[in-house]
Scaffold this motif. Structure first.
Motif, mmCIF file in Angstrom:
data_model
loop_
_atom_site.group_PDB
_atom_site.id
_atom_site.type_symbol
_atom_site.label_atom_id
_atom_site.label_comp_id
_atom_site.label_asym_id
_atom_site.label_seq_id
_atom_site.Cartn_x
_atom_site.Cartn_y
_atom_site.Cartn_z
ATOM 1 N N ARG A 187 0.805 -1.229 0.000
ATOM 2 C CA ARG A 187 0.000 0.000 0.000
ATOM 3 C C ARG A 187 0.840 1.281 0.000
ATOM 4 N NH1 ARG A 187 -5.187 1.390 0.404
ATOM 5 N NH2 ARG A 187 -5.901 -0.718 0.927
ATOM 6 N N ARG A 213 0.275 4.024 -2.906
ATOM 7 C CA ARG A 213 -0.266 5.341 -2.532
ATOM 8 C C ARG A 213 0.720 6.469 -2.777
ATOM 9 N NH1 ARG A 213 -0.052 8.149 2.332
ATOM 10 N NH2 ARG A 213 0.930 6.358 3.354
ATOM 11 N N ASP A 229 -7.085 1.426 -4.270
ATOM 12 C CA ASP A 229 -7.596 0.374 -3.386
ATOM 13 C C ASP A 229 -7.761 -0.937 -4.144
ATOM 14 O OD1 ASP A 229 -7.634 1.909 -1.085
ATOM 15 O OD2 ASP A 229 -9.702 2.551 -1.362
ATOM 16 N N ARG A 287 -5.894 -4.448 -3.283
ATOM 17 C CA ARG A 287 -6.655 -5.680 -3.027
ATOM 18 C C ARG A 287 -6.187 -6.828 -3.924
ATOM 19 N NH1 ARG A 287 -11.090 -2.168 -2.956
ATOM 20 N NH2 ARG A 287 -11.703 -2.832 -5.064
#
Length: 213
Positions: A93, A97, A192, A196
Motif C-alpha cells: 500500500r 499510494r 484500493d 486488493r
C-alpha cells in the motif's frame, strides 16, 4: 527542507523519469522548478548528488511508511502474529499510494525501473541503503507468518511479490497506460483495487506448497 530544494527535487523526479538520468539536463530541471542553476549547486552540489537526493527523498518516504505499516500490523496482531494479507498490505500500500506524482503518474516507478535497467555505482548504493533494511524486516516477518516455507522460498516469493507490484504499477502508469487496450476496467482501477488484487495474489503465492527441490 527549504522550499526551493523541494521544488527542485520534484522537478528532477519528473525530468529524470521522462528523459532519463543522462537525458535530463540541470537547465531543464531548474526551469521546471522555477529556480536557477546556482540553486542546484547550492542545495545539491552536482547532478549526481541531485540524482541521489531524488532517490533518497522519494524512496525514503515510501520505505518509512512501509516500516511504520509493518510495525503497526505487528503491534495489533494476535498471538499468531500478523497474517500474510496484513504483511502484504504493509509492503504494497505505501508504494501504491505514495508513488503517484503531481501528474497522477508513477514517476518514481519509472525511475526505479531505469535505475535497475541501467545500473551505476551511485544509484546502486542508494538503492541498497534504502531497500536492504526494509527487505530484512519483511523477510523476517514473512518467515514468521509462513513457517512451513524454507528461507530460500520466502526470499523467492518476496521478490516475486515486489516484481508483481512494480509490473502492475508500470503498466497502470498514466505515461504508458499499457493495459488500456486489454482491459479498460483494469486500466481504470483505483489504488484500493490495485492493493486488493496484489494482496490476494501475494498471500496465495506464499500459501502455495514449496517448489520441488
Amino acid at each position: 527542507m527549504p522550499e526551493t530544494a523541494a521544488r527542485i527535487l520534484t522537478a528532477a523526479l519528473e525530468a529524470f523519469a521522462e528523459r532519463g538520468f543522462d537525458g535530463a539536463s540541470v537547465k531543464e530541471i531548474t526551469e521546471r522548478a522555477g529556480a536557477n542553476i546556482a540553486a542546484v549547486n547550492y542545495h545539491f552540489r552536482s547532478k549526481d548528488d541531485l540524482i541521489r537526493a531524488v532517490l533518497e527523498h522519494f524512496l525514503g518516504e515510501i520505505n518509512a511508511a512501509r516500516l511504520a505499516a509493518l510495525e503497526h500490523c505487528e503491534a495489533v496482531a494476535g498471538p499468531g502474529g500478523p497474517t500474510l494479507e496484513a504483511l502484504a498490505e504493509a509492503l504494497i500500500r505505501p508504494m501504491v499510494r505514495l508513488s503517484r506524482d503531481r501528474q497522477d503518474g508513477r514517476a518514481i516507478v519509472r525511475l526505479l525501473l531505469q535505475a535497475r535497467a541501467l545500473p551505476r555505482g551511485s544509484t546502486n548504493s542508494v538503492l541498497a541503503a534504502q531497500f536492504d533494511p526494509v527487505h530484512l524486516r519483511f523477510l523476517a516477518a514473512l518467515q514468521g507468518a509462513a513457517p512451513w516455507l524454507a528461507h530460500e522460498d520466502i526470499v523467492w516469493r518476496y521478490d516475486f511479490a515486489r516484481g508483481a507490484m512494480m509490473q502492475i504499477l508500470a503498466d497502470l502508469d498514466r505515461g504508458t497506460n499499457r493495459l488500456a487496450s486489454i482491459s479498460p476496467q483494469v486500466a481504470g482501477a483505483d489504488d484500493d483495487a490495485v492493493v486488493r488484487q496484489l494482496v490476494t495474489f501475494i498471500a496465495a503465492g506464499f500459501r502455495a506448497p514449496p517448489a520441488p527441490r
